[in-house]
Design a protein around this motif. Sequence first.
Motif, PDB file in Angstrom:
ATOM      1  N   CYS A   4       0.446  -1.139   0.208  1.00 47.68           N
ATOM      2  CA  CYS A   4       0.323   0.084  -0.076  1.00 47.68           C
ATOM      3  C   CYS A   4       0.865   1.009  -0.005  1.00 47.68           C
ATOM      4  O   CYS A   4       1.308   1.375   0.979  1.00 47.68           O
ATOM      5  N   VAL A  58      -3.168   4.462   0.008  1.00 46.32           N
ATOM      6  CA  VAL A  58      -4.253   5.014   1.038  1.00 46.32           C
ATOM      7  C   VAL A  58      -5.221   5.927   0.603  1.00 46.32           C
ATOM      8  O   VAL A  58      -5.954   6.062   1.056  1.00 46.32           O
ATOM      9  N   GLY A  78      -7.748   6.053   4.850  1.00 47.40           N
ATOM     10  CA  GLY A  78      -6.711   4.597   6.478  1.00 47.40           C
ATOM     11  C   GLY A  78      -8.558   3.601   6.500  1.00 47.40           C
ATOM     12  O   GLY A  78      -8.279   2.885   6.880  1.00 47.40           O
ATOM     13  N   LEU A  81      -8.787   1.687   3.157  1.00 51.39           N
ATOM     14  CA  LEU A  81      -8.250   0.607   3.264  1.00 51.39           C
ATOM     15  C   LEU A  81      -8.252  -0.494   3.937  1.00 51.39           C
ATOM     16  O   LEU A  81      -8.124  -1.568   3.728  1.00 51.39           O
ATOM     17  N   VAL A  95       2.746  -1.227   3.994  1.00 48.40           N
ATOM     18  CA  VAL A  95       2.373  -0.097   3.762  1.00 48.40           C
ATOM     19  C   VAL A  95       3.454   0.970   3.803  1.00 48.40           C
ATOM     20  O   VAL A  95       4.584   0.431   4.774  1.00 48.40           O
ATOM     21  N   TYR A 101       0.834   6.206   7.629  1.00 43.67           N
ATOM     22  CA  TYR A 101       0.809   5.011   8.525  1.00 43.67           C
ATOM     23  C   TYR A 101       0.520   5.115   9.909  1.00 43.67           C
ATOM     24  O   TYR A 101      -0.506   5.110  10.869  1.00 43.67           O
ATOM     25  N   VAL A 126       5.321  -1.815   8.485  1.00 48.51           N
ATOM     26  CA  VAL A 126       5.466  -0.869   7.811  1.00 48.51           C
ATOM     27  C   VAL A 126       6.128  -1.193   7.229  1.00 48.51           C
ATOM     28  O   VAL A 126       7.552  -1.004   8.006  1.00 48.51           O
TER      29      VAL A 126
END
Length: 159
Positions: A4, A58, A78, A81, A95, A101, A126
């Motif tokens: 993402c 995102v 978010g 998502l 992410v 994030y 992340v």
Amino acid sequence: MLFCGINPGLMSAATGHHFARPGNRFWPALHASGFTPRQLRPDEESELPSYGLGITNVVERATARADELDDEEYRLGGEALRAKVGRLRPAWLAVLGIGAYRTAFDDRAARVGPQESMLGPTRIWVLPSPSGLNAHWTPKSLAAEFARLREAAWRPDAG
């Protein structure tokens, strides 16, 4: 694995392909880390599912730079998502961008790497943004972080 990005850059919006700007390090890092057997081009992103990979963003609005997005766009992105992950149910969500994030998931303490929180059965990792503007992550260190994710995700006990 669902990767993402933050949001489409102008080149990605123009071409309709993720991480399309020359110099973006996503595709080289994806290959160097072992996710793909060769370096794909942005226009080959349709091959990702054959490797068990997907890609999204995102925020859907294209900008020249991610810092043009506001916190509300991240929060709404978010939420969207979370719904997408709920439908697709990937084993992992990766992410690409710690700031994105933190804002999208309201987790100011998050660090690069695996997260304790999950989205249902989906684990979260992340990764650093692969943008060339994120220069303190070298191509080598970026690929190494991608490889840490790949190794964790493909372990038999990883879920």
